[in-house]
Design an enzyme around this catalytic site. Sequence first.
Site, PDB file in Angstrom:
ATOM      1  N   ASP A  43      -6.645 -31.343   2.880  1.00 54.92           N
ATOM      2  CA  ASP A  43      -7.247 -30.274   2.784  1.00 54.92           C
ATOM      3  C   ASP A  43      -8.202 -30.246   4.202  1.00 54.92           C
ATOM      4  O   ASP A  43      -8.977 -31.184   4.344  1.00 54.92           O
ATOM      5  CB  ASP A  43      -8.256 -30.264   1.563  1.00 54.92           C
ATOM      6  CG  ASP A  43      -8.955 -28.757   1.151  1.00 54.92           C
ATOM      7  OD1 ASP A  43      -9.792 -28.622   2.041  1.00 54.92           O
ATOM      8  OD2 ASP A  43      -8.258 -28.233   0.451  1.00 54.92           O
ATOM      9  N   ILE A  44      -8.401 -29.297   4.771  1.00 54.63           N
ATOM     10  CA  ILE A  44      -9.431 -29.148   6.017  1.00 54.63           C
ATOM     11  C   ILE A  44     -10.819 -29.099   5.552  1.00 54.63           C
ATOM     12  O   ILE A  44     -11.758 -29.545   6.272  1.00 54.63           O
ATOM     13  CB  ILE A  44      -9.206 -27.876   6.733  1.00 54.63           C
ATOM     14  CG1 ILE A  44      -9.463 -26.521   6.231  1.00 54.63           C
ATOM     15  CG2 ILE A  44      -7.903 -27.962   7.381  1.00 54.63           C
ATOM     16  CD1 ILE A  44      -9.429 -25.415   6.957  1.00 54.63           C
ATOM     17  N   ASN A  49      -6.138 -23.361  -8.845  1.00 55.18           N
ATOM     18  CA  ASN A  49      -6.785 -22.297  -9.336  1.00 55.18           C
ATOM     19  C   ASN A  49      -6.124 -21.076  -9.686  1.00 55.18           C
ATOM     20  O   ASN A  49      -5.114 -20.745  -8.701  1.00 55.18           O
ATOM     21  CB  ASN A  49      -8.006 -22.124  -8.227  1.00 55.18           C
ATOM     22  CG  ASN A  49      -8.729 -23.342  -8.269  1.00 55.18           C
ATOM     23  OD1 ASN A  49      -9.270 -23.937  -9.086  1.00 55.18           O
ATOM     24  ND2 ASN A  49      -9.050 -23.586  -6.838  1.00 55.18           N
ATOM     25  N   GLU A  55      -8.750 -19.072  -3.816  1.00 60.24           N
ATOM     26  CA  GLU A  55      -9.096 -18.429  -2.473  1.00 60.24           C
ATOM     27  C   GLU A  55      -7.712 -17.968  -1.582  1.00 60.24           C
ATOM     28  O   GLU A  55      -7.977 -17.297  -0.655  1.00 60.24           O
ATOM     29  CB  GLU A  55      -9.919 -19.586  -1.535  1.00 60.24           C
ATOM     30  CG  GLU A  55     -11.293 -19.788  -2.491  1.00 60.24           C
ATOM     31  CD  GLU A  55     -12.221 -20.776  -1.710  1.00 60.24           C
ATOM     32  OE1 GLU A  55     -11.564 -21.281  -0.711  1.00 60.24           O
ATOM     33  OE2 GLU A  55     -13.190 -21.295  -2.164  1.00 60.24           O
ATOM     34  N   VAL A  56      -6.980 -18.661  -1.655  1.00 62.66           N
ATOM     35  CA  VAL A  56      -5.584 -18.268  -1.046  1.00 62.66           C
ATOM     36  C   VAL A  56      -4.496 -17.882  -1.859  1.00 62.66           C
ATOM     37  O   VAL A  56      -4.203 -18.315  -2.769  1.00 62.66           O
ATOM     38  CB  VAL A  56      -5.109 -19.640  -0.273  1.00 62.66           C
ATOM     39  CG1 VAL A  56      -3.777 -19.467   0.413  1.00 62.66           C
ATOM     40  CG2 VAL A  56      -6.146 -20.165   0.555  1.00 62.66           C
ATOM     41  N   HIS A  73      -0.747 -23.339  -4.841  1.00 65.33           N
ATOM     42  CA  HIS A  73      -1.239 -24.553  -4.425  1.00 65.33           C
ATOM     43  C   HIS A  73      -1.895 -25.404  -5.296  1.00 65.33           C
ATOM     44  O   HIS A  73      -2.781 -24.755  -6.371  1.00 65.33           O
ATOM     45  CB  HIS A  73      -1.755 -24.565  -2.999  1.00 65.33           C
ATOM     46  CG  HIS A  73      -3.160 -23.930  -3.243  1.00 65.33           C
ATOM     47  ND1 HIS A  73      -3.445 -22.394  -3.184  1.00 65.33           N
ATOM     48  CD2 HIS A  73      -4.524 -24.284  -3.067  1.00 65.33           C
ATOM     49  CE1 HIS A  73      -4.661 -22.199  -3.241  1.00 65.33           C
ATOM     50  NE2 HIS A  73      -5.329 -23.443  -3.158  1.00 65.33           N
ATOM     51  N   HIS A  98      -4.080 -28.966  -5.874  1.00 63.41           N
ATOM     52  CA  HIS A  98      -5.008 -29.800  -5.380  1.00 63.41           C
ATOM     53  C   HIS A  98      -4.921 -31.210  -5.891  1.00 63.41           C
ATOM     54  O   HIS A  98      -4.841 -31.182  -6.911  1.00 63.41           O
ATOM     55  CB  HIS A  98      -6.593 -29.444  -5.239  1.00 63.41           C
ATOM     56  CG  HIS A  98      -7.044 -27.905  -4.784  1.00 63.41           C
ATOM     57  ND1 HIS A  98      -7.616 -27.886  -3.831  1.00 63.41           N
ATOM     58  CD2 HIS A  98      -6.862 -26.798  -5.136  1.00 63.41           C
ATOM     59  CE1 HIS A  98      -7.812 -26.768  -3.346  1.00 63.41           C
ATOM     60  NE2 HIS A  98      -7.399 -25.939  -4.001  1.00 63.41           N
TER      61      HIS A  98
END
Length: 124
Positions: A39-40, A97, A105-106, A110, A112
């Site tokens: 993760d960035i 999420n 958010e995307v 995905h 985490h």
Amino acid sequence: MPIDPTAPYDDDNIFAKILRGEIPSSKVYEDEWAIAFEDINPQAEIHTLVVPKGRYVSWDDFSAQAPDEEIAGFVRAVGKVARAKGLVEPGYRLLANVGENGGQEVPHLHVHLFGGQKLGRMIG
């Protein structure tokens, strides 16, 4: 922008671009079902994202639409990444999420993986 987990897939989302190689990532794993990268904006000592290669907006979309083989392949990829990162012992958190209330958010499914430290309570 709030994410609608029932909306059509958006091929211009950041994870789709990473999957196509248009945006670089710090890849740590890849197989036919998934890619994993750091993760960035990490929220823990270890914060890795695992993204299926299929076009799924959310966990809901994935669980309803993906073929069994793809679901199994993705879930196994998540496990392989967690083991490779040494997260199984002493433990880790797995989070997906879904939608606005879930903090998505995307608009690409995905997961985490958080670890490398004591994480505390999920919701205070």
